[in-house]
Design an enzyme around this catalytic site. Structure first.
Site, PDB file in Angstrom:
ATOM      1  N   TYR A  33       0.828  -1.200   0.000  1.00 25.50           N
ATOM      2  CA  TYR A  33       0.000   0.000   0.000  1.00 25.50           C
ATOM      3  C   TYR A  33       0.864   1.252   0.000  1.00 25.50           C
ATOM      4  O   TYR A  33       2.064   1.201   0.235  1.00 25.50           O
ATOM      5  CB  TYR A  33      -0.941   0.004   1.205  1.00 25.50           C
ATOM      6  N   LYS A 150       6.556  -2.007   1.759  1.00 30.67           N
ATOM      7  CA  LYS A 150       5.401  -1.418   2.450  1.00 30.67           C
ATOM      8  C   LYS A 150       4.190  -2.339   2.286  1.00 30.67           C
ATOM      9  O   LYS A 150       3.285  -2.087   1.482  1.00 30.67           O
ATOM     10  CB  LYS A 150       5.116  -0.011   1.916  1.00 30.67           C
ATOM     11  N   GLU A 182      12.251   2.304  14.171  1.00 27.09           N
ATOM     12  CA  GLU A 182      11.351   3.347  13.664  1.00 27.09           C
ATOM     13  C   GLU A 182      10.088   3.354  14.496  1.00 27.09           C
ATOM     14  O   GLU A 182       9.926   2.544  15.405  1.00 27.09           O
ATOM     15  CB  GLU A 182      11.026   3.087  12.192  1.00 27.09           C
TER      16      GLU A 182
END
Length: 286
Positions: A33, A150, A182
């Protein structure tokens, strides 16, 4: 009034949108996505998102559902049909519907599923959180090893978001082997002695489109950028901290776990980078 969404070549009211129960995105999280920001009715860094989408598809040996020019036109049509001034466009590509459930990829490949929808966020470039900063907690990073792709495998990031909510804070930073990787949906940074420190690109983190732009703007503004791992203890002792993402832009962080960062208010570096990023992206939006 319902939104108009896009599903496999059709613009539909959201209530009429359907995807097969045999779609591999639903059964296997076999999909990727992107989320592209809309400011003033225009797309921010669409080219960067398109390139990353192509890379994600390539890494998963998945066919593209259309050309990137066609995808741009779909984005623009949805923005127009839904009257989006500020907001986001979400797109998802899956390996499609092979007609039954199987761990093996369908042979020959079936047509990919392509879904897009918009979310309106009026004035979200002026988020009040950017003026106060946000708080984060650290949590163990137990995700799969290809975070550079992703994918729609977002169960653990969703769990991390819930851990943050239960702790009464906005975000969670992942920690693996003693180092911050992250945030659950963003890239992580600290500032110490004038240096902007962030983890280098690898399979361990998402190659953020906003990250790339912010670091470019930082260097152009003669700020020093150091790409290396950093520990939670370094973050606790930092002068500033912030995160970047397509929907948050540059977001100052004022507390990590129990540690107040710097003065406990948004720092100069993060505040200035946010200003530069929004200004430059408004100019470059298409």
């Amino acid at each position: 009034m319902s939104r108009t969404v896009y599903v496999n070549g059709e613009y539909l009211p959201e209530e009429e949108a359907k995807v097969s129960i045999f779609d591999r995105g639903f059964l296997m999280a076999d999909g990727v996505y992107e989320v592209t920001t809309v400011l003033d009715g225009k797309l921010v860094d669409f080219g960067g998102h398109a390139k990353r989408l192509e890379r994600s598809l390539r890494e998963l040996e998945m066919d593209a559902p259309c050309t990137m020019d066609e995808l741009l036109e779909i984005h623009r049509q949805l923005i127009a049909k839904n009257g989006i001034t500020d907001g986001t466009v979400y797109l998802q590509v899956t390996r499609g519907n092979p007609g039954d459930r199987d761990f093996s990829w369908p042979e020959p490949p079936v047509k990919p599923t392509l879904v897009l929808f918009t979310t309106a966020k009026p004035g979200f470039a002026d988020s009040p959180l950017a003026k106060t900063g946000i708080e984060v907690i650290t949590v163990p990073d137990i995700r799969w090893g290809r975070r550079d792709i992703k994918t729609v495998q977002l169960l653990y990031p969703s769990m991390a978001k819930m851990m943050a909510k239960k702790a009464g804070v906005s975000d969670a930073w992942f920690v693996e082997d003693g180092f911050v990787t992250e945030g659950y949906s963003n890239n992580a940074y600290i500032v110490k002695n004038g240096q902007i420190i962030t983890r280098a690109l690898s399979n361990d983190i998402l190659h953020g489109i906003t990250r790339a732009a912010v670091l470019r703007f930082a260097r152009e503004a003669q700020m020093e950028v150091v790409e290396r791992n950093f520990t939670p203890d370094e973050a606790y002792a930092a002068d500033e901290a912030f995160c970047t993402s397509a929907s948050a832009f540059v977001m100052p962080i004022v507390k990590i776990d129990a540690a107040v960062i710097g003065t406990g208010t948004p720092g100069h570096v993060a505040t200035r980078l946010r200003e530069i990023y929004i200004e430059e992206m408004r100019k470059a939006a298409i």
